[in-house]
Write a protein that holds these residues in place. Structure first.
Motif, PDB file in Angstrom:
ATOM      1  N   GLN A 160       0.824  -1.207   0.000  1.00  0.00           N
ATOM      2  CA  GLN A 160       0.000   0.000   0.000  1.00  0.00           C
ATOM      3  C   GLN A 160       0.862   1.263   0.000  1.00  0.00           C
ATOM      4  O   GLN A 160       0.494   2.280  -0.594  1.00  0.00           O
ATOM      5  CB  GLN A 160      -0.955  -0.004   1.200  1.00  0.00           C
ATOM      6  CG  GLN A 160      -2.082  -1.020   1.081  1.00  0.00           C
ATOM      7  CD  GLN A 160      -2.901  -0.841  -0.186  1.00  0.00           C
ATOM      8  OE1 GLN A 160      -3.352   0.266  -0.503  1.00  0.00           O
ATOM      9  NE2 GLN A 160      -3.101  -1.924  -0.930  1.00  0.00           N
ATOM     10  N   LYS A 216       2.085   1.619  -3.494  1.00  0.00           N
ATOM     11  CA  LYS A 216       0.990   2.188  -4.285  1.00  0.00           C
ATOM     12  C   LYS A 216       0.961   3.708  -4.156  1.00  0.00           C
ATOM     13  O   LYS A 216       0.856   4.432  -5.157  1.00  0.00           O
ATOM     14  CB  LYS A 216      -0.346   1.593  -3.825  1.00  0.00           C
ATOM     15  CG  LYS A 216      -1.590   2.262  -4.386  1.00  0.00           C
ATOM     16  CD  LYS A 216      -2.835   1.662  -3.753  1.00  0.00           C
ATOM     17  CE  LYS A 216      -4.078   2.501  -4.035  1.00  0.00           C
ATOM     18  NZ  LYS A 216      -5.288   1.919  -3.386  1.00  0.00           N
ATOM     19  N   ASP A 222      -4.139   3.115 -11.489  1.00  0.00           N
ATOM     20  CA  ASP A 222      -4.263   2.337 -10.260  1.00  0.00           C
ATOM     21  C   ASP A 222      -4.944   1.009 -10.575  1.00  0.00           C
ATOM     22  O   ASP A 222      -6.157   0.949 -10.775  1.00  0.00           O
ATOM     23  CB  ASP A 222      -5.073   3.129  -9.235  1.00  0.00           C
ATOM     24  CG  ASP A 222      -5.258   2.365  -7.928  1.00  0.00           C
ATOM     25  OD1 ASP A 222      -4.629   1.304  -7.752  1.00  0.00           O
ATOM     26  OD2 ASP A 222      -6.057   2.832  -7.079  1.00  0.00           O
ATOM     27  N   THR A 252      -6.341  -1.021  -6.598  1.00  0.00           N
ATOM     28  CA  THR A 252      -7.652  -0.861  -5.966  1.00  0.00           C
ATOM     29  C   THR A 252      -8.708  -1.782  -6.571  1.00  0.00           C
ATOM     30  O   THR A 252      -9.403  -2.498  -5.832  1.00  0.00           O
ATOM     31  CB  THR A 252      -8.095   0.606  -6.023  1.00  0.00           C
ATOM     32  OG1 THR A 252      -7.149   1.411  -5.314  1.00  0.00           O
ATOM     33  CG2 THR A 252      -9.477   0.797  -5.409  1.00  0.00           C
ATOM     34  N   TYR A 284      -7.945  -5.475  -5.685  1.00  0.00           N
ATOM     35  CA  TYR A 284      -8.218  -5.797  -4.286  1.00  0.00           C
ATOM     36  C   TYR A 284      -9.724  -5.862  -4.035  1.00  0.00           C
ATOM     37  O   TYR A 284     -10.213  -6.779  -3.362  1.00  0.00           O
ATOM     38  CB  TYR A 284      -7.577  -4.768  -3.361  1.00  0.00           C
ATOM     39  CG  TYR A 284      -7.726  -5.132  -1.905  1.00  0.00           C
ATOM     40  CD1 TYR A 284      -6.891  -6.085  -1.319  1.00  0.00           C
ATOM     41  CD2 TYR A 284      -8.717  -4.553  -1.118  1.00  0.00           C
ATOM     42  CE1 TYR A 284      -7.039  -6.450   0.011  1.00  0.00           C
ATOM     43  CE2 TYR A 284      -8.877  -4.905   0.206  1.00  0.00           C
ATOM     44  CZ  TYR A 284      -8.038  -5.854   0.769  1.00  0.00           C
ATOM     45  OH  TYR A 284      -8.201  -6.215   2.087  1.00  0.00           O
ATOM     46  N   LYS A 285     -10.443  -4.927  -4.591  1.00  0.00           N
ATOM     47  CA  LYS A 285     -11.896  -4.904  -4.403  1.00  0.00           C
ATOM     48  C   LYS A 285     -12.546  -6.167  -4.944  1.00  0.00           C
ATOM     49  O   LYS A 285     -13.519  -6.680  -4.365  1.00  0.00           O
ATOM     50  CB  LYS A 285     -12.486  -3.668  -5.095  1.00  0.00           C
ATOM     51  CG  LYS A 285     -13.989  -3.522  -4.934  1.00  0.00           C
ATOM     52  CD  LYS A 285     -14.487  -2.258  -5.610  1.00  0.00           C
ATOM     53  CE  LYS A 285     -15.991  -2.113  -5.470  1.00  0.00           C
ATOM     54  NZ  LYS A 285     -16.484  -0.871  -6.144  1.00  0.00           N
TER      55      LYS A 285
END
Length: 247
Positions: free
Chosen positions: A190, A193, A209, A212, A215-216
Motif C-alpha cells: 500500500q 501504491k 491504479d 484498488t 483488491y476490491k
C-alpha cells in the motif's frame, strides 16, 4: 562500488530536482502507429497470455486503424530494488541489468511500468526499502528520458493472503515469497501504491491504479495463488488501462 549501489547513489543525488517536475493532469492519448513496451515482473509476463496480450487484442479488434503494437517485456521474479530474499532460488533479476540493452534494441514510444510486488521481497516495511523503490522508479524514468520515451506507471497489484493463504514454511526463518510477512500488503504494497500515485517526473504521461480494483474484486480475480491474478484478474487490469485511455 557495484552497479546497484552506483545507481542508488546517483539517483538519490538527482532525485530531489525530479520530484519538482510537472505531471500533466490531462488524460494521455494514444496515437497511430505507436509501440508500447510493457515492463514488469511475472504478472506482466503472464505466460504471454495476460493483460498485455488482452490490450493488443482489444486495440487490434476495436481500433485497427491505430495500428498499435504492445510488446510484452515482463520478466518473472524481477525487481527495481535489486533485492533478493534469503531463500529465493538464486538472485532475483534486476531490471537495470537488462534495461539499456532492451531500450537499445526495441524501438518504443511508451512504456507501461508495473513493479512492486517482488520489490519488497515479501518482508516488513522500512524507510530504506521505500527509498530503494523510489530510486528504482526514478532511475527507470531518467533512462527513458534520455531516449525521449514516456511512461505509464501502474501501481503494484495486491498480495491477497485472505483469499489465497500461504501456509507458513516452518523450515524458513526469514520472510520471502513462500513465507510472506503477514502484513506485507497493508504495510508495504500500500505504501508502494502511494509512491507510484504520487510520483512526479517529466517522463510520466499517466498513472493507472490497478491495485484498488484488483483488491476490491480479489475473490474473483485470484484462485489459489495470492500473488498472480487469474484470467479474470488480467482482464480487469486490461480493462482498467483501456478505460484510462478512454478508447
Amino acid at each position: 562500488m557495484d552497479r546497484r549501489r552506483f545507481l542508488a547513489h546517483s539517483s538519490i543525488v538527482l532525485m530531489g530536482s525530479s520530484f519538482l517536475g510537472c505531471l500533466s493532469n490531462s488524460r494521455p492519448t494514444l496515437k497511430k502507429n505507436q509501440v508500447i513496451g510493457c515492463l514488469g515482473d511475472s504478472i506482466t509476463y503472464g505466460n504471454k497470455q495476460g493483460y498485455v496480450e488482452l490490450l493488443q487484442k482489444h486495440y487490434t479488434a476495436n481500433h485497427p486503424e491505430m495500428s498499435l503494437k504492445f510488446g510484452n517485456w515482463g520478466k518473472s521474479s524481477e525487481t527495481v530494488t535489486g533485492l533478493t530474499e534469503e531463500h529465493h532460488p538464486g538472485p532475483r533479476p534486476y531490471l537495470f541489468e537488462r534495461l539499456d540493452t532492451l531500450l537499445d534494441n526495441e524501438p518504443v514510444d511508451i512504456i507501461t511500468f508495473c513493479y512492486g510486488i517482488n520489490c519488497g521481497i515479501y518482508g516488513p516495511p522500512s524507510q530504506a526499502l521505500f527509498d530503494s523503490y523510489k530510486t528504482g522508479i526514478y532511475t527507470f524514468l531518467e533512462k527513458i528520458k534520455q531516449r525521449n520515451i514516456t511512461a505509464i506507471l501502474l501501481t503494484p497489484p495486491p498480495l491477497v493472503l485472505d483469499v489465497a493463504p500461504i501456509s507458513p514454511n516452518t523450515q524458513e526463518t526469514s520472510y520471502g515469497y513462500r513465507n510472506p510477512y503477514p502484513k506485507y500488503d497493508e504495510e508495504v504494497l500500500q505504501e508502494f501504491k502511494k509512491i507510484v500515485l504520487d510520483f512526479h517526473h517529466g517522463s510520466v504521461m499517466g498513472v493507472v491504479d490497478i491495485n484498488t480494483p484488483l483488491y476490491k474484486n480479489r475473490a474473483d480475480c485470484y484462485d489459489t495463488d495470492p500473488i498472480h491474478p487469474n484470467t479474470k484478474g488480467h482482464r480487469l487490469i486490461a480493462d482498467t488501462v483501456i478505460e484510462y485511455f478512454g478508447i
